[in-house]
Design a protein around this motif. Structure first.
Motif, short mmCIF file in Angstrom:
data_model
loop_
_atom_site.label_atom_id
_atom_site.label_comp_id
_atom_site.label_asym_id
_atom_site.label_seq_id
_atom_site.Cartn_x
_atom_site.Cartn_y
_atom_site.Cartn_z
N GLY A 101 124.05 -0.42 -49.34
CA GLY A 101 122.81 0.00 -49.98
C GLY A 101 121.94 0.84 -49.06
N TRP A 102 121.16 1.75 -49.66
CA TRP A 102 120.28 2.63 -48.90
C TRP A 102 119.33 1.82 -47.99
CZ3 TRP A 102 121.02 7.62 -48.39
CH2 TRP A 102 121.61 8.37 -49.41
N GLY A 103 119.09 2.35 -46.81
CA GLY A 103 118.16 1.72 -45.88
C GLY A 103 118.79 0.66 -45.01
N LYS A 104 120.09 0.41 -45.19
CA LYS A 104 120.79 -0.61 -44.40
C LYS A 104 121.93 0.03 -43.62
CE LYS A 104 119.74 -4.24 -47.77
NZ LYS A 104 120.31 -5.23 -48.70
N THR A 105 122.36 -0.64 -42.56
CA THR A 105 123.45 -0.12 -41.74
C THR A 105 124.75 -0.12 -42.54
OG1 THR A 105 122.42 -0.98 -39.72
CG2 THR A 105 124.78 -0.47 -39.62
N PRO A 106 125.42 1.02 -42.63
CA PRO A 106 126.67 1.08 -43.43
C PRO A 106 127.80 0.32 -42.77
CG PRO A 106 125.77 3.29 -42.96
CD PRO A 106 125.06 2.33 -42.07
N LYS A 107 128.77 -0.06 -43.57
CA LYS A 107 129.99 -0.65 -43.02
C LYS A 107 130.71 0.40 -42.18
CE LYS A 107 130.98 -3.92 -46.79
NZ LYS A 107 131.97 -4.30 -47.82
N PRO A 108 131.32 -0.01 -41.07
CA PRO A 108 132.00 0.96 -40.19
C PRO A 108 133.05 1.80 -40.92
CG PRO A 108 131.79 -1.14 -39.08
CD PRO A 108 131.35 -1.37 -40.50
N MET A 109 133.75 1.20 -41.87
CA MET A 109 134.81 1.92 -42.57
C MET A 109 134.30 2.72 -43.77
SD MET A 109 137.29 1.28 -40.66
CE MET A 109 138.59 2.04 -41.63
N ASP A 110 133.04 2.59 -44.09
CA ASP A 110 132.45 3.34 -45.20
C ASP A 110 132.05 4.72 -44.68
OD1 ASP A 110 131.04 4.42 -47.31
OD2 ASP A 110 129.79 2.66 -47.66
N ARG A 111 132.78 5.75 -45.07
CA ARG A 111 132.52 7.10 -44.60
C ARG A 111 132.03 8.00 -45.74
NH1 ARG A 111 131.95 6.20 -39.46
NH2 ARG A 111 131.73 8.48 -39.32
N SER A 112 131.37 7.39 -46.71
CA SER A 112 130.82 8.15 -47.84
C SER A 112 129.67 9.03 -47.37
CB SER A 112 130.32 7.19 -48.92
OG SER A 112 129.29 6.36 -48.42
N VAL A 113 129.26 9.97 -48.22
CA VAL A 113 128.16 10.87 -47.88
C VAL A 113 126.88 10.08 -47.60
CG1 VAL A 113 126.66 12.70 -48.75
CG2 VAL A 113 129.12 12.85 -49.11
N SER A 114 126.56 9.12 -48.46
CA SER A 114 125.34 8.35 -48.26
C SER A 114 125.40 7.51 -46.99
CB SER A 114 125.06 7.45 -49.47
OG SER A 114 126.15 6.59 -49.73
N ALA A 115 126.57 6.97 -46.67
CA ALA A 115 126.72 6.20 -45.44
C ALA A 115 126.48 7.08 -44.22
CB ALA A 115 128.11 5.58 -45.37
N ASN A 116 126.96 8.31 -44.27
CA ASN A 116 126.78 9.21 -43.14
C ASN A 116 125.33 9.71 -43.05
OD1 ASN A 116 129.27 9.22 -41.80
ND2 ASN A 116 130.17 10.59 -43.32
N ILE A 117 124.67 9.90 -44.18
CA ILE A 117 123.24 10.23 -44.16
C ILE A 117 122.47 9.09 -43.48
CG2 ILE A 117 121.18 10.49 -45.62
CD1 ILE A 117 122.98 11.99 -47.61
N GLU A 118 122.84 7.86 -43.81
CA GLU A 118 122.19 6.69 -43.22
C GLU A 118 122.43 6.62 -41.72
OE1 GLU A 118 119.49 4.60 -44.39
OE2 GLU A 118 120.86 4.43 -46.08
N ARG A 119 123.62 6.97 -41.30
CA ARG A 119 123.94 6.94 -39.86
C ARG A 119 123.08 7.94 -39.10
NH1 ARG A 119 129.27 6.24 -42.09
NH2 ARG A 119 129.96 4.10 -41.64
N VAL A 120 122.86 9.10 -39.69
CA VAL A 120 122.01 10.09 -39.04
C VAL A 120 120.60 9.53 -38.88
CG1 VAL A 120 120.95 12.38 -39.26
CG2 VAL A 120 123.35 12.04 -39.90
#
Length: 248
Positions: A101-120
């Protein structure tokens, strides 16, 4: 002595370089992602549709930018900084949220666009600007830079974009003078306050939504129990009106 104390070092240059790639490259990348999902022609109408939701999240300057008095937004995406672009990508672009979910740390294996936006967003908050880490050793710098390079490559592949990998490769060794370093560190500091406020506001919204969903669930359970009780009463009442006749 004072000049030596505050002179630039390799570590401060690393921190400033990281801030620069976030401000320059990722801001442009976020703009292009938004453009792919909402064209600038469509954008003013999307803003009106999402007005109630956005006005609860935006700060004063962002509201004045997106909602001019008595008029529709007539600007361009070039006016938006990273913090505002994150808000728009998260709340109005239609990009599906990552697994956590938005605003939370993504799972390491989740490489979706939203996950990468969150990582940035997380890298930016943790390592960029004076409040993050004004001193970044070479090992940490290269590790983070590789992660950002990977993020760019994955977003480019997912959305069929180009040029951003070349940009991050160029900036890795581009010369930075002390004035440039201070400028990028200061810009990222200003954005830090905005992004932190946005996260707090979004967390409040999410908690309220969870509370409301739980209340709806409780009310549903009560209604179900009342229906069962009503059905039992009706059956009992019917039996009393129509007693069983016994034949001997």
């Amino acid at each position: 002595m004072a000049q030596c104390k505050y002179a630039s070092t390799k570590q401060t240059t690393n921190a400033a370089r990281l801030s620069r790639v976030v401000i320059d490259v990722f801001t442009d990348l976020f703009r292009e992602i938004l453009q792919l999902h909402i064209t600038e022609i469509q954008f003013p109408f999307v803003l009106q549709e999402k007005r109630d939701k956005l006005c609860f999240i935006l700060n004063k300057n962002q509201k004045e930018c997106l909602y001019p008095a008595k008029d529709l937004f007539t600007g361009t995406y070039k006016e938006f900084d990273l913090s505002l672009l994150y808000i728009l990508l998260r709340n109005v672009s239609g990009i599906p949220s990552h697994q956590h979910g938005w605003g939370k740390t993504p799972k390491p294996m989740d490489r979706s666009v939203s996950a990468n936006i969150e990582r940035v967003r997380e890298i930016r908050n943790k390592y960029c600007g004076h409040s993050g880490s004004v001193s970044l050793n070479d090992s940490d710098f290269h590790s983070i830079w590789q992660e950002l390079r990977l993020i760019i490559g994955e977003i480019e592949a997912a959305l069929k974009l180009t040029t951003y990998t070349d940009a991050i490769n160029f900036l890795e060794n581009e010369t930075m003078d002390p004035e440039q370093q201070e400028r990028y560190l200061s810009i990222i500091d200003d954005q830090q306050v905005t992004i932190s406020d946005v996260k707090s506001t979004q967390d409040i919204i999410m908690k309220e939504q969870i509370r409301q969903n739980q209340e709806i669930e409780r009310q549903g359970e009560k209604l179900c129990s009342l229906k069962k009780l009503s059905k039992k009463v009706q059956i009992t009442s019917k039996k009393k009106k129509n007693p069983q006749v016994l034949y001997f």
